[in-house]
Write a protein that holds these residues in place. Sequence first.
Motif, PDB file in Angstrom:
ATOM      1  N   ARG A   1      -6.626  -7.964  -1.641  1.00 19.66           N
ATOM      2  CA  ARG A   1      -6.927  -8.522  -1.495  1.00 19.66           C
ATOM      3  C   ARG A   1      -6.207  -9.877  -2.002  1.00 19.66           C
TER       4      ARG A   1
ATOM      5  N   LYS B   1      -2.897 -10.113  -3.505  1.00 19.51           N
ATOM      6  CA  LYS B   1      -2.896  -9.987  -2.436  1.00 19.51           C
ATOM      7  C   LYS B   1      -1.228  -9.299  -2.307  1.00 19.51           C
ATOM      8  N   LEU B   2      -1.785  -7.832  -2.357  1.00 25.02           N
ATOM      9  CA  LEU B   2      -1.432  -7.028  -1.926  1.00 25.02           C
ATOM     10  C   LEU B   2      -1.002  -6.923   0.019  1.00 25.02           C
ATOM     11  N   GLU B   3      -0.100  -6.512   0.407  1.00 25.58           N
ATOM     12  CA  GLU B   3       0.051  -6.489   1.944  1.00 25.58           C
ATOM     13  C   GLU B   3       0.488  -5.241   2.151  1.00 25.58           C
ATOM     14  N   PRO B   4      -0.340  -4.566   3.449  1.00 25.88           N
ATOM     15  CA  PRO B   4      -0.167  -5.738   4.573  1.00 25.88           C
ATOM     16  C   PRO B   4      -1.810  -6.430   4.395  1.00 25.88           C
TER      17      PRO B   4
ATOM     18  N   ALA C   1      -3.962  -7.896   3.040  1.00 24.47           N
ATOM     19  CA  ALA C   1      -4.115  -9.701   2.653  1.00 24.47           C
ATOM     20  C   ALA C   1      -4.067 -10.697   4.055  1.00 24.47           C
ATOM     21  N   SER C   2      -3.036  -9.984   4.603  1.00 23.62           N
ATOM     22  CA  SER C   2      -2.663 -10.671   6.040  1.00 23.62           C
ATOM     23  C   SER C   2      -3.604 -10.071   7.361  1.00 23.62           C
TER      24      SER C   2
END
Length: 204
Positions: free
Chosen positions: A167, A171-174, A176-177
């Motif tokens: 995260r 910052k891997l999605e999803p 991170a969000s």
Amino acid sequence: MVRAKRSGRRSGKPDTRAEILAAARAMFADEGYESVSMRRIAAQAGVDPSLIHHYFGSKDDLFLAAVELPLDPAPEVAAVLRGGSVEDAGERLMRAFVAVWDGPHSDKLIAVVRTSLSRPASSFIMKQMFEHRIVKTIEEVLGGEVDNLRVRAGFIASQIFGLVVARYILKLEPIASLGVEELAETIGPTIDRYLTMPVQHLAP
């Protein structure tokens, strides 16, 4: 009149705090938290032991300063674990964890993790922090309710540190969000399983 030259350990001066921290980091990295005393750190830094208490207060405070964490996780972990049953502790831990990492100390925490991933000595100190401030806290709070806590804590650590890297570092999605509640509802049950599953066959 010529003043007599002072001998013995140094009193406080502008770089004394830095010298104490340098000695503490080296000794914690080499020997671990439990094996190092305040008096030995003072001797290594060449200062009077009272100066460690002056600059840092307790050994725990010195350790946190050496690790460069902006906050102590132990009180937060203890409060969360005491806030309900073991069976749903995972979601509470995740909410508290993400709230801290998404808060005002986020940049500093990420910097600490990046450093621990790139420097072996820093990595070992982070391991000491996890064992002394988090695992020990879990043992103190849940020791009468859960067996083999050190084994279980290792699995919890893999989940938490994996989330940190995914995260906040990669910052891997999803991931991170995702919001706090989504992460708590998704990852919390996995932590609950680590706390409640049979682990006798995994115990050292």
